[in-house]
Structure formats: structure tokens, C-alpha cells
Design a protein around this motif. Structure first.
Motif, PDB file in Angstrom:
ATOM      1  N   VAL A  82      52.409  24.068  72.892  1.00 27.55           N
ATOM      2  CA  VAL A  82      52.957  22.754  72.688  1.00 27.55           C
ATOM      3  C   VAL A  82      52.903  21.881  73.877  1.00 27.55           C
ATOM      4  N   LEU A  83      52.927  22.624  75.085  1.00 28.07           N
ATOM      5  CA  LEU A  83      52.592  21.610  76.346  1.00 28.07           C
ATOM      6  C   LEU A  83      51.211  21.266  76.436  1.00 28.07           C
ATOM      7  N   ARG A  84      50.276  22.312  75.884  1.00 27.50           N
ATOM      8  CA  ARG A  84      48.788  21.663  76.035  1.00 27.50           C
ATOM      9  C   ARG A  84      48.659  20.590  74.905  1.00 27.50           C
ATOM     10  N   ASP A  85      49.018  20.778  73.798  1.00 31.94           N
ATOM     11  CA  ASP A  85      49.007  19.721  72.741  1.00 31.94           C
ATOM     12  C   ASP A  85      49.590  18.543  73.082  1.00 31.94           C
ATOM     13  N   SER A  86      50.801  18.152  74.073  1.00 37.76           N
ATOM     14  CA  SER A  86      51.161  17.078  74.490  1.00 37.76           C
ATOM     15  C   SER A  86      50.355  16.542  75.606  1.00 37.76           C
ATOM     16  N   GLY A  87      49.319  17.386  76.119  1.00 37.79           N
ATOM     17  CA  GLY A  87      48.663  16.760  76.930  1.00 37.79           C
ATOM     18  C   GLY A  87      49.046  16.830  78.559  1.00 37.79           C
ATOM     19  N   ARG A  88      50.177  17.845  78.501  1.00 30.50           N
ATOM     20  CA  ARG A  88      50.614  17.928  79.947  1.00 30.50           C
ATOM     21  C   ARG A  88      49.784  19.189  80.518  1.00 30.50           C
ATOM     22  N   LEU A  89      49.393  20.132  79.800  1.00 36.48           N
ATOM     23  CA  LEU A  89      48.390  21.235  80.190  1.00 36.48           C
ATOM     24  C   LEU A  89      47.090  21.102  79.695  1.00 36.48           C
ATOM     25  N   VAL A  90      46.281  21.702  80.574  1.00 38.89           N
ATOM     26  CA  VAL A  90      44.924  22.052  80.327  1.00 38.89           C
ATOM     27  C   VAL A  90      44.743  23.365  79.938  1.00 38.89           C
ATOM     28  N   GLN A  91      43.903  23.714  78.981  1.00 42.14           N
ATOM     29  CA  GLN A  91      43.483  25.395  78.645  1.00 42.14           C
ATOM     30  C   GLN A  91      42.347  25.744  79.340  1.00 42.14           C
ATOM     31  N   HIS A  92      42.201  26.695  79.932  1.00 37.64           N
ATOM     32  CA  HIS A  92      40.834  27.233  80.346  1.00 37.64           C
ATOM     33  C   HIS A  92      40.528  28.676  79.882  1.00 37.64           C
ATOM     34  N   ASP A  93      39.305  28.799  79.348  1.00 36.33           N
ATOM     35  CA  ASP A  93      39.062  30.258  78.703  1.00 36.33           C
ATOM     36  C   ASP A  93      37.859  30.632  79.567  1.00 36.33           C
ATOM     37  N   VAL A  94      37.904  31.494  80.350  1.00 39.37           N
ATOM     38  CA  VAL A  94      36.721  32.063  81.114  1.00 39.37           C
ATOM     39  C   VAL A  94      36.744  33.530  80.941  1.00 39.37           C
TER      40      VAL A  94
END
Length: 136
Positions: A113-125
Motif C-alpha cells: 500500500v505504501l509502495r502503491d501510494s508512491g511513498r516507498l520504492v520496491q527493490h528486488d535484488v
């Protein structure tokens, strides 16, 4: 006039009160993060629309959504202090906050939810997913 007479749906007044309580915690003169305020207001609009559609009929049902919003605002504040956050970190944070009954599923949802609102960035490493504050 009773609250029920002016509420658009059951629990509306409690939802608004919860939003105001949360904003009082988030907005401080010395370090107000307007992004958090925008997130809370955006989530409130979404929560309100859902409540109107669902026609929530009990106080417990109406209170569930503000609790999610409040928890996510508190989590966002904690994340804003820095670092990389994985779902396990969020579960441990829940425990330190006395938030019982929440596990990995809730942590993943809150982060999404926080990612979708633009507040967080998701990283996949390399098979590891973590989140950081947007713009950090």
C-alpha cells in the motif's frame, strides 16, 4: 442531533476521528512531512469510498480501516528514519509496537500500500525484496 443522524454510513464519525488523531501525531511544526499527510488523506478517501460501498453495519467493521491507516502512517514514519525494510522487519516492528495478530501477510500488504501510494520504492535484488523511502 445524534452522530447516526449525520453520518453518511455507519462508523463515519469514528473514521474521521481516527484520521484526526493520526494527523496530530504525524504533523509536527518542526518536521511535518506533507507527503505523509497526503498519504493519510488519500487513504481516507479510499477507505471512505469502500465504507460507503460496503455499507458497513458495525462499529468493529468501521474501525478496522482507520486502524490500518494509522498503523501504516506510523510504519511510514519509522521507515522515514532510514534503512531498508523487508516484511520480516515490519513484523518485528509490529511486535515492538504491541500490534498483535499481524504477520508477514499484513506486513506485505502494508508495504505494498505504501509502495502503491508512491511513498516507498520496491527493490528486488537476487531474490531479496526490500523497500526504502521514496526519494532516499
Amino acid at each position: 442531533m445524534s452522530p447516526a443522524a449525520v453520518e453518511a454510513y455507519p462508523g463515519e464519525l469514528e473514521m474521521l476521528r481516527s484520521l484526526v488523531r493520526t494527523l496530530r501525531v504525524v504533523v509536527r511544526e518542526d518536521d511535518a512531512l506533507m507527503g505523509e499527510v497526503r498519504l493519510l488523506l488519500w487513504q481516507h478517501v479510499s477507505d471512505e469510498a469502500s465504507a460507503r460501498i460496503q455499507g458497513k453495519s458495525s462499529r468493529a467493521a468501521a474501525d478496522a480501516t482507520p486502524t490500518d491507516t494509522n498503523r501504516r502512517a506510523r510504519l511510514l514514519h519509522e521507515i522515514s528514519l532510514g534503512g531498508r525494510w523487508k516484511s520480516g522487519d515490519v513484523v518485528r516492528w509490529y511486535a515492538t509496537q504491541g500490534l498483535t495478530g499481524l504477520g508477514v501477510r499484513a506486513a506485505r500488504r502494508d508495504l505494498a500500500v505504501l509502495r502503491d501510494s508512491g511513498r516507498l520504492v520496491q527493490h528486488d535484488v537476487k531474490g531479496v525484496r526490500y523497500f526504502t523511502l521514496s526519494g532516499s
